[in-house]
Write an enzyme that holds these catalytic residues in place. Structure first.
Site, PDB file in Angstrom:
ATOM      1  N   ILE A  59      88.844  37.367  -4.915  1.00 57.98           N
ATOM      2  CA  ILE A  59      88.894  35.919  -5.952  1.00 57.98           C
ATOM      3  C   ILE A  59      89.292  35.204  -4.431  1.00 57.98           C
ATOM      4  CG2 ILE A  59      91.680  37.171  -5.341  1.00 57.98           C
ATOM      5  CD1 ILE A  59      92.035  36.076  -8.490  1.00 57.98           C
ATOM      6  N   ASN A 111      89.256  48.283   5.417  1.00 51.78           N
ATOM      7  CA  ASN A 111      90.665  48.047   5.645  1.00 51.78           C
ATOM      8  C   ASN A 111      91.132  49.830   5.412  1.00 51.78           C
ATOM      9  OD1 ASN A 111      90.182  45.325   7.348  1.00 51.78           O
ATOM     10  ND2 ASN A 111      90.936  44.461   5.430  1.00 51.78           N
ATOM     11  N   GLN A 168      95.409  47.096   5.681  1.00 51.35           N
ATOM     12  CA  GLN A 168      94.792  46.952   3.995  1.00 51.35           C
ATOM     13  C   GLN A 168      96.336  46.509   2.840  1.00 51.35           C
ATOM     14  OE1 GLN A 168      93.804  51.503   3.131  1.00 51.35           O
ATOM     15  NE2 GLN A 168      93.672  50.946   1.035  1.00 51.35           N
ATOM     16  N   HIS A 170      88.060  50.466  -1.041  1.00 47.50           N
ATOM     17  CA  HIS A 170      87.213  48.988  -1.228  1.00 47.50           C
ATOM     18  C   HIS A 170      86.440  49.205  -0.034  1.00 47.50           C
ATOM     19  CE1 HIS A 170      90.670  47.190  -0.446  1.00 47.50           C
ATOM     20  NE2 HIS A 170      90.599  46.971   0.120  1.00 47.50           N
ATOM     21  N   HIS A 180      84.484  45.465   2.244  1.00 44.87           N
ATOM     22  CA  HIS A 180      84.140  44.209   2.011  1.00 44.87           C
ATOM     23  C   HIS A 180      82.617  43.995   2.392  1.00 44.87           C
ATOM     24  CE1 HIS A 180      88.619  42.867   1.932  1.00 44.87           C
ATOM     25  NE2 HIS A 180      88.579  44.398   2.587  1.00 44.87           N
TER      26      HIS A 180
HETATM   27  P1  AMP Z   1      92.517  44.460   1.836  1.00 41.99           P
HETATM   28  O1  AMP Z   1      93.038  43.597   2.625  1.00 41.99           O
HETATM   29  O2  AMP Z   1      91.596  44.768   2.966  1.00 41.99           O
HETATM   30  O3  AMP Z   1      93.431  46.022   1.161  1.00 41.99           O
HETATM   31  O4  AMP Z   1      91.951  43.577   0.605  1.00 41.99           O
HETATM   32  C1  AMP Z   1      92.163  43.669  -0.957  1.00 41.99           C
HETATM   33  C2  AMP Z   1      91.475  42.317  -0.746  1.00 41.99           C
HETATM   34  O5  AMP Z   1      91.218  42.354  -2.233  1.00 41.99           O
HETATM   35  C3  AMP Z   1      91.844  40.978  -0.487  1.00 41.99           C
HETATM   36  O6  AMP Z   1      90.846  40.418   0.091  1.00 41.99           O
HETATM   37  C4  AMP Z   1      91.751  39.921  -1.339  1.00 41.99           C
HETATM   38  O7  AMP Z   1      91.632  38.812  -1.560  1.00 41.99           O
HETATM   39  C5  AMP Z   1      90.894  40.776  -2.470  1.00 41.99           C
HETATM   40  N1  AMP Z   1      91.819  40.580  -4.120  1.00 41.99           N
HETATM   41  C6  AMP Z   1      92.868  40.780  -4.545  1.00 41.99           C
HETATM   42  N2  AMP Z   1      93.147  40.488  -6.331  1.00 41.99           N
HETATM   43  C7  AMP Z   1      92.378  40.748  -6.373  1.00 41.99           C
HETATM   44  C8  AMP Z   1      91.254  39.931  -7.745  1.00 41.99           C
HETATM   45  N3  AMP Z   1      92.505  40.228  -8.776  1.00 41.99           N
HETATM   46  N4  AMP Z   1      89.834  40.063  -7.800  1.00 41.99           N
HETATM   47  C9  AMP Z   1      89.503  40.433  -6.998  1.00 41.99           C
HETATM   48  N5  AMP Z   1      89.852  39.994  -5.751  1.00 41.99           N
HETATM   49  C10 AMP Z   1      91.090  40.697  -5.181  1.00 41.99           C
END
Ligand code: AMP
Ligand code: ZN
Length: 117
Positions: A34, A90, A97, A103, A105
């Site tokens: 997002i 992360n 994280q 997840h 990336h």
């Molecule tokens: P992390 O910081 O590695 O846990 O990554 C979480 C990621 O999720 C971040 O890059 C956010 O931008 C992404 N994110 C959070 N909410 C959403 C959502 N609703 N749809 C898509 N990505 C999201």
């Protein structure tokens, strides 16, 4: 945290939160971040809830293989091989994280600096 309505990505898998899906399999889902940090920024998740990659490897190693295979499919669909790309997991607070549903990336489409911040 268990697979409940409290988990953002479990809700996304359940269709309760919208996502721009790139591809999916029986066990994995790939969707656009997002808040993209690169021209291509896709997240690959297991549909089943795990907190992080280590938990997947410990409990369901086949699912880790599925996540990696889906990430490589995203790389191919987005034509990232030639320029290069980065796969990032992360993990934990110090690792950056913010969502505690495992997840990966997939980042590409621009030069990626090293070391990361
Ligand atoms: P992390 O910081 O590695 O846990 O990554 C979480 C990621 O999720 C971040 O890059 C956010 O931008 C992404 N994110 C959070 N909410 C959403 C959502 N609703 N749809 C898509 N990505 C999201
Ligand atoms: Zn979850």
């Amino acid at each position: 945290m268990s697979a409940t309505e409290d988990c953002l990505f479990c809700r996304l898998v359940a269709g309760q939160i919208p996502a721009t899906v790139v591809t999916e399999t029986d066990t994995t889902l790939a969707f656009r971040d997002i808040s993209p940090a690169a021209p291509t920024h896709v997240l690959v998740i297991p549909k089943q809830h795990f907190e992080n990659m280590a938990e997947i490897v410990t409990r369901q190693p086949q699912v880790m293989s599925d996540v990696m295979a889906t990430a490589i499919e995203v790389v191919q669909r987005e034509s990232l091989e030639e320029q290069g790309y980065r796969l990032v997991a992360n993990t934990g607070e110090g690792g950056g994280q913010t969502v505690y549903h495992a997840h990966l990336h997939v980042l590409g489409g621009r030069g990626l600096g090293w070391p990361p911040g």
